[in-house]
Design an enzyme around this catalytic site. Structure first.
Site, PDB file in Angstrom:
ATOM      1  N   ASP A   1      51.062  50.417  38.153  1.00 44.78           N
ATOM      2  CA  ASP A   1      50.196  49.315  38.551  1.00 44.78           C
ATOM      3  C   ASP A   1      50.379  49.172  40.064  1.00 44.78           C
ATOM      4  OD1 ASP A   1      49.050  46.909  39.117  1.00 44.78           O
ATOM      5  OD2 ASP A   1      50.370  45.718  37.824  1.00 44.78           O
TER       6      ASP A   1
ATOM      7  N   ASN B   1      48.828  37.698  40.767  1.00 42.88           N
ATOM      8  CA  ASN B   1      48.536  38.097  39.388  1.00 42.88           C
ATOM      9  C   ASN B   1      47.215  37.481  38.931  1.00 42.88           C
ATOM     10  OD1 ASN B   1      48.731  37.635  36.264  1.00 42.88           O
ATOM     11  ND2 ASN B   1      50.095  39.341  36.764  1.00 42.88           N
ATOM     12  N   SER B   2      46.418  38.274  38.243  1.00 46.30           N
ATOM     13  CA  SER B   2      45.050  37.868  37.884  1.00 46.30           C
ATOM     14  C   SER B   2      45.012  36.647  36.981  1.00 46.30           C
ATOM     15  CB  SER B   2      44.348  39.024  37.175  1.00 46.30           C
ATOM     16  OG  SER B   2      44.375  40.153  37.998  1.00 46.30           O
TER      17      SER B   2
ATOM     18  N   SER C   1      54.325  48.050  35.152  1.00 52.65           N
ATOM     19  CA  SER C   1      53.615  46.802  35.453  1.00 52.65           C
ATOM     20  C   SER C   1      54.118  46.138  36.733  1.00 52.65           C
ATOM     21  CB  SER C   1      53.825  45.854  34.259  1.00 52.65           C
ATOM     22  OG  SER C   1      53.704  44.521  34.657  1.00 52.65           O
ATOM     23  N   GLY C   2      53.181  45.728  37.568  1.00 54.31           N
ATOM     24  CA  GLY C   2      53.562  45.006  38.788  1.00 54.31           C
ATOM     25  C   GLY C   2      54.208  43.676  38.450  1.00 54.31           C
ATOM     26  N   LEU C   3      53.652  43.001  37.451  1.00 54.17           N
ATOM     27  CA  LEU C   3      54.222  41.715  37.034  1.00 54.17           C
ATOM     28  C   LEU C   3      55.666  41.904  36.555  1.00 54.17           C
ATOM     29  CD1 LEU C   3      54.111  38.740  36.121  1.00 54.17           C
ATOM     30  CD2 LEU C   3      53.130  39.541  33.970  1.00 54.17           C
TER      31      LEU C   3
ATOM     32  N   LYS D   1      48.206  40.620  46.857  1.00 55.37           N
ATOM     33  CA  LYS D   1      47.509  40.148  45.649  1.00 55.37           C
ATOM     34  C   LYS D   1      48.296  39.045  44.939  1.00 55.37           C
ATOM     35  CE  LYS D   1      48.743  41.046  41.946  1.00 55.37           C
ATOM     36  NZ  LYS D   1      48.569  42.085  40.943  1.00 55.37           N
TER      37      LYS D   1
ATOM     38  N   GLU E   1      43.541  47.810  42.153  1.00 53.52           N
ATOM     39  CA  GLU E   1      42.603  46.750  41.773  1.00 53.52           C
ATOM     40  C   GLU E   1      41.819  46.271  42.992  1.00 53.52           C
ATOM     41  OE1 GLU E   1      46.010  44.624  40.255  1.00 53.52           O
ATOM     42  OE2 GLU E   1      45.551  42.881  41.500  1.00 53.52           O
TER      43      GLU E   1
ATOM     44  N   ARG F   1      40.575  49.423  39.017  1.00 55.24           N
ATOM     45  CA  ARG F   1      40.571  48.214  38.193  1.00 55.24           C
ATOM     46  C   ARG F   1      39.548  47.221  38.740  1.00 55.24           C
ATOM     47  NH1 ARG F   1      46.087  44.844  36.979  1.00 55.24           N
ATOM     48  NH2 ARG F   1      45.282  42.726  37.205  1.00 55.24           N
TER      49      ARG F   1
ATOM     50  N   ASP G   1      48.749  47.596  42.280  1.00 55.37           N
ATOM     51  CA  ASP G   1      48.132  46.401  42.880  1.00 55.37           C
ATOM     52  C   ASP G   1      46.888  46.802  43.693  1.00 55.37           C
ATOM     53  OD1 ASP G   1      50.085  44.959  41.634  1.00 55.37           O
ATOM     54  OD2 ASP G   1      51.370  44.780  43.392  1.00 55.37           O
TER      55      ASP G   1
ATOM     56  N   HIS H   1      39.210  44.335  33.377  1.00 56.52           N
ATOM     57  CA  HIS H   1      40.187  43.293  33.045  1.00 56.52           C
ATOM     58  C   HIS H   1      39.470  42.008  32.673  1.00 56.52           C
ATOM     59  CE1 HIS H   1      44.145  42.066  32.544  1.00 56.52           C
ATOM     60  NE2 HIS H   1      44.512  41.744  33.774  1.00 56.52           N
TER      61      HIS H   1
ATOM     62  N   ASP I   1      54.780  38.030  41.541  1.00 51.73           N
ATOM     63  CA  ASP I   1      53.817  39.138  41.495  1.00 51.73           C
ATOM     64  C   ASP I   1      52.815  38.977  42.637  1.00 51.73           C
ATOM     65  OD1 ASP I   1      52.442  41.344  40.621  1.00 51.73           O
ATOM     66  OD2 ASP I   1      51.503  40.367  38.896  1.00 51.73           O
TER      67      ASP I   1
HETATM   68  C1  SPV Z   1      50.533  43.815  35.365  1.00 55.44           C
HETATM   69  O1  SPV Z   1      51.068  44.161  34.320  1.00 55.44           O
HETATM   70  O2  SPV Z   1      51.164  43.547  36.374  1.00 55.44           O
HETATM   71  C2  SPV Z   1      49.085  43.722  35.406  1.00 55.44           C
HETATM   72  C3  SPV Z   1      48.370  43.482  34.195  1.00 55.44           C
HETATM   73  O3  SPV Z   1      48.543  43.778  36.474  1.00 55.44           O
HETATM   74  S1  SPV Z   1      48.073  41.810  34.140  1.00 55.44           S
HETATM   75  O4  SPV Z   1      49.280  41.103  34.363  1.00 55.44           O
HETATM   76  O5  SPV Z   1      47.510  41.607  32.820  1.00 55.44           O
HETATM   77  O6  SPV Z   1      47.084  41.476  35.168  1.00 55.44           O
HETATM   78 MG    MG Z   2      49.710  43.768  38.068  1.00 53.12          MG
END
Ligand code: SPV
Ligand code: MG
Length: 563
Positions: free
Chosen positions: A91, A128-129, A52-54, A126, A120, A165, A93, A196, A64
């Site tokens: 992930d 975080n969404s 996971s990027g986060l 980016k 994505e 994504r 990004d 997502h 992130d």
């Molecule tokens: C991450 O895990 O970094 C993601 C998923 O991109 S989310 O945080 O749900 O966007």
């Molecule tokens: Mg991410």
């Protein structure tokens, strides 16, 4: 450890991820953010990892927002791939730049054993969404298709997966745009679509899945709609569920609670039993494998890997001091006698130390050693104690009495000896000394201190000063080095002696004499003082002086020890 099919493990990681995407079953991958968490995910039974990027940025302590560079992420992935043999879906990004950056990313990921990447359709850098997602601009659809094509054209392994994504739902563009983009990415070569959503219900995800109608695998991240029963995804034909950030979150909450508790209470007692033991951390690091490898690759190298310390006795003449502890736990110059010895071994790189306790063994400080107990210590001699450590006699080993203090060069020179058996003999004037040790030794030749490197072998050890031919050549100080072929010979002899009815009365000098009687050459290394045994109260007092004289910048009795 878990139920992963071993046949599956024999296929490549990329092939396994592809299989998970394409199988008719609903599959799950779990977030990990470093080597340790990657290993934990595998042990839990998961078949794959979401890098996971986060979570990776969070464990670095950054946001992130592509604050960690992509090469820092890739370096981190290498630890994860090393720690776990699971397929890892990164992930990625937005792909860290344009099509060209995606090409290079895919090549680097394949080189590090990563099974796939998810990119994505947002703009670099980016965010975080879940942070103001509806205001985040999307990537130009055609440009994003170019990135997918570029990535697919650069992969060396056909099974490497690129997951596209779609952020259209989160960014507020609606279902039609989401489907339009998904179709374009699918046509561009994406192996799966990650759709997502940040709604608390899975409705839009389930609608998307229905409309999509199985054109290619769908991946979802139910972080926000976590209360939806998992079976709903199964029924909707979803391929892969990503549990996206739960290990970084549990790590954060556990660390917060434990740090706060220790800070506020200034003690570890509240937390010790609630957290992983240090041994558990060692296990997760596969420390045992290292110890095994050390046995193979370090034996016969720079010195012995092991020591056996005989420490079963109470100490005759020391009863007043040893009511609740064995002799080896008597404090000498501020630390237990045994600790001096253990520190001395560690200084020579000998870390595999087995101590055979007996009398009040539970009082022995077992830090950094393996403690084994001769339960029959009251009825037996030293050889029975040594036999309790027979399992430790696998490679080069120093066998030592536990009540010894010596200058470090004595052990260093001993472990450098190539002979199968070597004993250290003190040739200093025995009669004039006040040492109580009575292991008198006769050798092939007296210590000629002018002759460096003279080859001397043992003839006899006896506690009777007149027990050998002529005047004794010295005293055995209680150190025996067993090396190479000597180890198996010693084990065999110990086995033979064990069968003797008088075994319980035998001590290490009896073993040395038995070796000599069998025709083994037992090499002798002479020293001239510089050690102390502790057998009575007077020894105990002198040992304190001796130990103090060894501490840095000590003044006074520096040449203590000749006896
Ligand atoms: C991450 O895990 O970094 C993601 C998923 O991109 S989310 O945080 O749900 O966007
Ligand atoms: Mg991410």
């Amino acid at each position: 450890m878990n139920a992963i099919d071993p046949n599956l493990l024999s296929t490549s990681r990329a092939a396994r991820l592809r299989q998970m995407l394409q199988s008719n079953d609903l599959e799950f991958i779990m977030e990990a953010h470093n080597g340790l968490s990657a290993r934990i995910v595998r042990e839990a039974g998961f078949k794959g990892i979401w890098a996971s990027g986060l979570a990776i940025s969070a464990q670095f302590g950054v946001r992130d927002n592509n604050e960690a560079s992509w090469t820092q992420v890739v370096d981190n992935l290498e630890f994860m791939a090393d720690a776990s043999d699971l397929p890892i879906l990164l992930d990625g990004d937005t792909g860290y730049g344009n099509f060209n950056n995606v090409r290079r990313l895919v090549r680097k990921l394949e080189q590090r054993g990563i099974a796939g990447v998810c990119i994505e359709d947002k703009q670099f850098p980016k965010t975080n969404s879940f942070i103001g997602g509806e205001r985040q601009p999307l990537a130009d659809m055609d440009e994003f298709c170019g990135k997918i094509k570029a990535g697919k054209d650069s992969q060396a392994d056909d099974n490497f997966s690129i997951v596209a994504r779609v952020e259209a739902l989160i960014a507020g563009w609606g279902m039609d745009e989401a489907l339009r983009r998904a179709e374009a990415y699918h046509q561009a070569g994406a192996d799966a679509i990650l759709i997502h959503s940040k709604l608390s219900k899975a409705d839009e995800i389930l609608t998307f899945a229905r409309e999509w109608a199985g054109r290619c695998p769908i991946v979802i991240v139910p972080t926000k709609y976590y209360s939806t029963p998992t079976d709903a995804y199964r029924k909707a034909g979803i391929s892969l569920v990503i549990w996206a950030n739960h290990l970084i979150r549990v790590a954060a909450s556990s660390m917060q609670a434990v740090a706060k508790d220790i800070y506020e209470n200034e003690t570890l007692v509240n937390v010790e039993d609630r957290i992983a033991t240090v041994n558990e951390i060692f296990r997760l690091q596969d420390a045992d494998e290292y110890s095994e490898a050390e046995k193979i690759y370090l034996s016969g190298g720079s010195g012995p890997g092991a020591a056996v310390v005989l420490a079963a006795g109470r100490g005759k003449g020391l009863e007043a001091l040893t009511e609740d502890k064995p002799k080896v736990m008597l404090p000498i110059a501020g630390k237990p006698l045994l600790r001096h010895l253990v520190d001395g071994f560690k200084k020579q790189g000998i870390n595999d130390i087995t101590v055979v306790g007996g009398y009040q063994a539970k009082a022995i400080d077992a830090a950094g050693i393996k403690l084994t107990v001769n339960e029959r210590h009251a009825q037996t001699g030293e050889l029975a104690s040594l036999a309790c450590a027979a399992d430790a006699l696998q490679g080069d080993t120093v066998i030592a009495y536990g009540d010894l203090l010596f200058r470090s060069y004595i052990l260093r020179d001993l472990v450098e000896s190539d002979a199968p058996f070597t004993v250290v003999v003190d040739s200093s004037e025995t009669g004039a000394s006040n040492q109580s040790v009575r292991d008198f030794v006769w050798t092939s030749s007296a210590d000629d201190r002018d002759l460096f490197g003279q080859k001397v072998t043992l003839r006899k050890v006896s506690d009777d000063e007149n027990g050998g031919e002529g005047k004794a050549h010295g005293r055995w100080i209680g150190l025996l080095n067993v090396r190479g072929e000597g180890v198996a010979k010693l084990r065999k002899l110990l086995g033979e002696l064990r069968a003797r009815p008088d075994f319980d009365s035998l001590d290490v000098p009896d073993l040395l004499n038995a070796l000599v009687a069998q025709g083994e050459e037992v090499a002798v290394t002479y020293v001239h003082g510089h050690w102390r045994g502790v057998n009575d109260l007077e020894d105990f007092r002198l040992a304190g002086d001796f130990a103090h004289s060894q501490t840095p910048f000590a003044t006074g009795a520096g040449n203590e020890g000749a006896r």
